[in-house]
Write a protein that holds these residues in place. Structure first.
Motif, PDB file in Angstrom:
ATOM      1  N   MET A 139       0.648  -1.306  -0.216  1.00  0.00           N
ATOM      2  CA  MET A 139      -0.170  -0.357  -0.331  1.00  0.00           C
ATOM      3  C   MET A 139       0.393   1.532   0.066  1.00  0.00           C
ATOM      4  SD  MET A 139      -3.051  -0.124   3.127  1.00  0.00           S
ATOM      5  CE  MET A 139      -3.772   1.252   2.887  1.00  0.00           C
ATOM      6  N   GLU A 140       1.726   0.714   0.491  1.00  0.00           N
ATOM      7  CA  GLU A 140       3.699   1.799   1.159  1.00  0.00           C
ATOM      8  C   GLU A 140       4.072   2.539  -0.072  1.00  0.00           C
ATOM      9  OE1 GLU A 140       1.736   0.552   4.576  1.00  0.00           O
ATOM     10  OE2 GLU A 140       2.973  -0.393   2.765  1.00  0.00           O
ATOM     11  N   TYR A 141       4.081   3.751  -0.989  1.00  0.00           N
ATOM     12  CA  TYR A 141       5.296   4.132  -1.390  1.00  0.00           C
ATOM     13  C   TYR A 141       6.366   4.591  -0.716  1.00  0.00           C
ATOM     14  CZ  TYR A 141       7.601   7.381  -4.562  1.00  0.00           C
ATOM     15  OH  TYR A 141       8.768   7.678  -6.062  1.00  0.00           O
ATOM     16  N   PHE A 142       7.322   4.502  -1.028  1.00  0.00           N
ATOM     17  CA  PHE A 142       8.704   4.523  -0.658  1.00  0.00           C
ATOM     18  C   PHE A 142       9.096   5.271  -1.185  1.00  0.00           C
ATOM     19  CE2 PHE A 142       6.550   0.644   1.069  1.00  0.00           C
ATOM     20  CZ  PHE A 142       7.024   0.576   2.710  1.00  0.00           C
ATOM     21  N   SER A 143      10.236   6.003  -0.557  1.00  0.00           N
ATOM     22  CA  SER A 143      11.314   6.867  -0.967  1.00  0.00           C
ATOM     23  C   SER A 143      12.893   7.144  -0.128  1.00  0.00           C
ATOM     24  CB  SER A 143      11.682   8.507  -1.893  1.00  0.00           C
ATOM     25  OG  SER A 143      12.232   8.974  -1.871  1.00  0.00           O
ATOM     26  N   LEU A 144      14.070   6.231  -0.307  1.00  0.00           N
ATOM     27  CA  LEU A 144      14.668   5.826   0.602  1.00  0.00           C
ATOM     28  C   LEU A 144      16.005   6.239   0.505  1.00  0.00           C
ATOM     29  CD1 LEU A 144      13.213   3.421   0.957  1.00  0.00           C
ATOM     30  CD2 LEU A 144      15.276   1.694   1.499  1.00  0.00           C
ATOM     31  N   PRO A 145      16.471   7.145   1.306  1.00  0.00           N
ATOM     32  CA  PRO A 145      17.816   8.132   0.978  1.00  0.00           C
ATOM     33  C   PRO A 145      19.295   7.432   0.129  1.00  0.00           C
ATOM     34  CG  PRO A 145      17.340   8.111   3.230  1.00  0.00           C
ATOM     35  CD  PRO A 145      16.288   7.166   2.636  1.00  0.00           C
ATOM     36  N   ASP A 146      20.009   7.880  -0.158  1.00  0.00           N
ATOM     37  CA  ASP A 146      21.002   6.894  -0.414  1.00  0.00           C
ATOM     38  C   ASP A 146      22.270   6.547   0.337  1.00  0.00           C
ATOM     39  OD1 ASP A 146      22.316   9.435   0.059  1.00  0.00           O
ATOM     40  OD2 ASP A 146      23.227  10.064  -2.451  1.00  0.00           O
ATOM     41  N   ASN A 147      21.764   6.880   1.525  1.00  0.00           N
ATOM     42  CA  ASN A 147      22.643   5.776   2.584  1.00  0.00           C
ATOM     43  C   ASN A 147      22.097   4.831   3.488  1.00  0.00           C
ATOM     44  OD1 ASN A 147      21.136   8.175   3.387  1.00  0.00           O
ATOM     45  ND2 ASN A 147      22.550   8.763   5.138  1.00  0.00           N
ATOM     46  N   LEU A 148      21.163   4.588   2.900  1.00  0.00           N
ATOM     47  CA  LEU A 148      19.480   3.761   3.937  1.00  0.00           C
ATOM     48  C   LEU A 148      19.495   2.482   2.955  1.00  0.00           C
ATOM     49  CD1 LEU A 148      18.604   3.227   6.376  1.00  0.00           C
ATOM     50  CD2 LEU A 148      16.348   4.652   5.279  1.00  0.00           C
ATOM     51  N   THR A 149      19.292   1.043   3.260  1.00  0.00           N
ATOM     52  CA  THR A 149      18.698   0.105   2.255  1.00  0.00           C
ATOM     53  C   THR A 149      17.803  -0.260   3.701  1.00  0.00           C
ATOM     54  OG1 THR A 149      19.532  -1.724   1.501  1.00  0.00           O
ATOM     55  CG2 THR A 149      20.787  -1.577   3.634  1.00  0.00           C
ATOM     56  N   ALA A 150      16.877  -1.260   3.687  1.00  0.00           N
ATOM     57  CA  ALA A 150      15.931  -2.405   4.066  1.00  0.00           C
ATOM     58  C   ALA A 150      15.524  -3.587   3.462  1.00  0.00           C
ATOM     59  CB  ALA A 150      14.614  -1.595   3.931  1.00  0.00           C
ATOM     60  N   PHE A 151      15.554  -4.663   4.363  1.00  0.00           N
ATOM     61  CA  PHE A 151      15.210  -6.413   4.276  1.00  0.00           C
ATOM     62  C   PHE A 151      13.547  -6.122   4.153  1.00  0.00           C
ATOM     63  CE2 PHE A 151      19.076  -4.925   6.314  1.00  0.00           C
ATOM     64  CZ  PHE A 151      20.039  -5.355   5.023  1.00  0.00           C
ATOM     65  N   VAL A 152      12.917  -6.361   2.911  1.00  0.00           N
ATOM     66  CA  VAL A 152      11.190  -7.067   3.920  1.00  0.00           C
ATOM     67  C   VAL A 152      11.712  -7.851   4.195  1.00  0.00           C
ATOM     68  CG1 VAL A 152       9.608  -8.186   2.096  1.00  0.00           C
ATOM     69  CG2 VAL A 152      10.719  -6.205   1.741  1.00  0.00           C
ATOM     70  N   GLU A 153      11.031  -8.200   5.119  1.00  0.00           N
ATOM     71  CA  GLU A 153      10.674  -9.677   6.485  1.00  0.00           C
ATOM     72  C   GLU A 153       9.124  -9.996   6.522  1.00  0.00           C
ATOM     73  OE1 GLU A 153      13.062 -11.690   7.738  1.00  0.00           O
ATOM     74  OE2 GLU A 153      14.351 -10.025   6.489  1.00  0.00           O
ATOM     75  N   GLY A 154       8.543 -11.014   6.217  1.00  0.00           N
ATOM     76  CA  GLY A 154       6.951 -11.410   6.641  1.00  0.00           C
ATOM     77  C   GLY A 154       7.150 -11.719   8.053  1.00  0.00           C
ATOM     78  N   ARG A 155       5.562 -11.425   8.133  1.00  0.00           N
ATOM     79  CA  ARG A 155       5.065 -11.673   9.499  1.00  0.00           C
ATOM     80  C   ARG A 155       5.430 -13.080  10.245  1.00  0.00           C
ATOM     81  NH1 ARG A 155      -0.121  -9.698  10.698  1.00  0.00           N
ATOM     82  NH2 ARG A 155       1.095  -9.690  12.599  1.00  0.00           N
ATOM     83  N   SER A 156       5.562 -13.049  10.828  1.00  0.00           N
ATOM     84  CA  SER A 156       5.861 -14.672  11.973  1.00  0.00           C
ATOM     85  C   SER A 156       4.521 -15.120  11.834  1.00  0.00           C
ATOM     86  CB  SER A 156       6.839 -14.785  13.240  1.00  0.00           C
ATOM     87  OG  SER A 156       5.996 -15.798  13.363  1.00  0.00           O
ATOM     88  N   SER A 157       3.773 -14.418  11.875  1.00  0.00           N
ATOM     89  CA  SER A 157       1.964 -14.864  12.689  1.00  0.00           C
ATOM     90  C   SER A 157       1.082 -15.477  10.963  1.00  0.00           C
ATOM     91  CB  SER A 157       0.952 -13.869  12.651  1.00  0.00           C
ATOM     92  OG  SER A 157       1.547 -13.422  13.986  1.00  0.00           O
ATOM     93  N   LEU A 158       1.753 -15.000   9.994  1.00  0.00           N
ATOM     94  CA  LEU A 158       1.489 -15.582   8.378  1.00  0.00           C
ATOM     95  C   LEU A 158       2.799 -16.256   7.599  1.00  0.00           C
ATOM     96  CD1 LEU A 158       1.061 -12.326   6.533  1.00  0.00           C
ATOM     97  CD2 LEU A 158      -0.366 -13.831   8.227  1.00  0.00           C
ATOM     98  N   GLY A 159       3.580 -16.675   8.339  1.00  0.00           N
ATOM     99  CA  GLY A 159       4.311 -17.668   7.776  1.00  0.00           C
ATOM    100  C   GLY A 159       4.158 -19.462   8.695  1.00  0.00           C
ATOM    101  N   ARG A 160       3.220 -18.945   8.972  1.00  0.00           N
ATOM    102  CA  ARG A 160       2.750 -19.934  10.201  1.00  0.00           C
ATOM    103  C   ARG A 160       1.875 -20.656   9.449  1.00  0.00           C
ATOM    104  NH1 ARG A 160       4.196 -18.469  16.391  1.00  0.00           N
ATOM    105  NH2 ARG A 160       5.899 -17.604  16.271  1.00  0.00           N
TER     106      ARG A 160
END
Length: 177
Positions: free
Chosen positions: A80-101
């Motif tokens: 749903m979200e739009y992201f704009s990361l600066p050039d000194n920041l990275t991100a990791f997408v992680e799932g939710r444990s409740s949904l993984g189960r």
């Protein structure tokens, strides 16, 4: 270094990190919750049953607030979200444990490069024997942010920059076959 909620709030406040739309309750101690958008893409069947990485892959795009993910099915979705990361920041997408189960795998390519702007395409897979109903707006995962030791010399400006909606693979555009 993984960013804390305090640092994330500060970056959002001074607009060095942009997440829109976003509500304060999405900010967790060391991550930001991401919600499912309403766009889904399914790979269309090929006549020979083979996907070639050298050819453009055809997808069927579906816009809906509810999507039924069948057992063993794979679908692309969007945040749903739009992201704009600066050039000194990275991100990791992680799932939710409740949904993984429940057997819902949220991503298999969960890296967001410094400088990326756009909605994040999620790769969803149902490993369960039952269908899973997906709803737009539902919290499905989280982004964990990490600070780089310096600004990237070449921030992301690739083929997915500015993407909106579930975005099909563009692997056929790769020059390094």
């Amino acid at each position: 270094m993984i960013l804390s909620d305090k640092t994330i709030l500060g970056m959002l406040e001074d607009k060095t990190l942009i997440i829109s739309p976003m509500e304060k309750h999405q900010i967790q101690p060391a991550s930001v919750d991401i919600r499912l958008g309403n766009t889904f893409c399914v790979v269309e069947d090929t006549s020979n049953g083979i996907i070639s990485l050298n050819d453009e892959i055809r997808y069927k795009t579906i816009e809906t607030d509810r999507y039924l993910l069948l057992p063993g099915q794979f679908v692309l979705a969007t945040t749903m979200e739009y992201f704009s990361l600066p050039d000194n920041l990275t991100a990791f997408v992680e799932g939710r444990s409740s949904l993984g189960r429940l057997g819902l795998f949220i991503q298999n390519a969960g890296w967001v490069d410094p400088g990326f702007k756009g909605e994040i395409t999620l790769e969803l897979f149902n490993a369960n024997r039952c269908a899973i109903e997906l709803s737009a707006g539902r919290r499905v995962g989280q982004l964990v942010f990490a600070q780089l030791d310096d600004h990237a010399l070449n921030p992301y400006n690739g083929k997915y920059q500015g993407q909106k909606g579930a975005t099909a693979s563009k692997v056929f555009m790769d020059m390094d076959l």
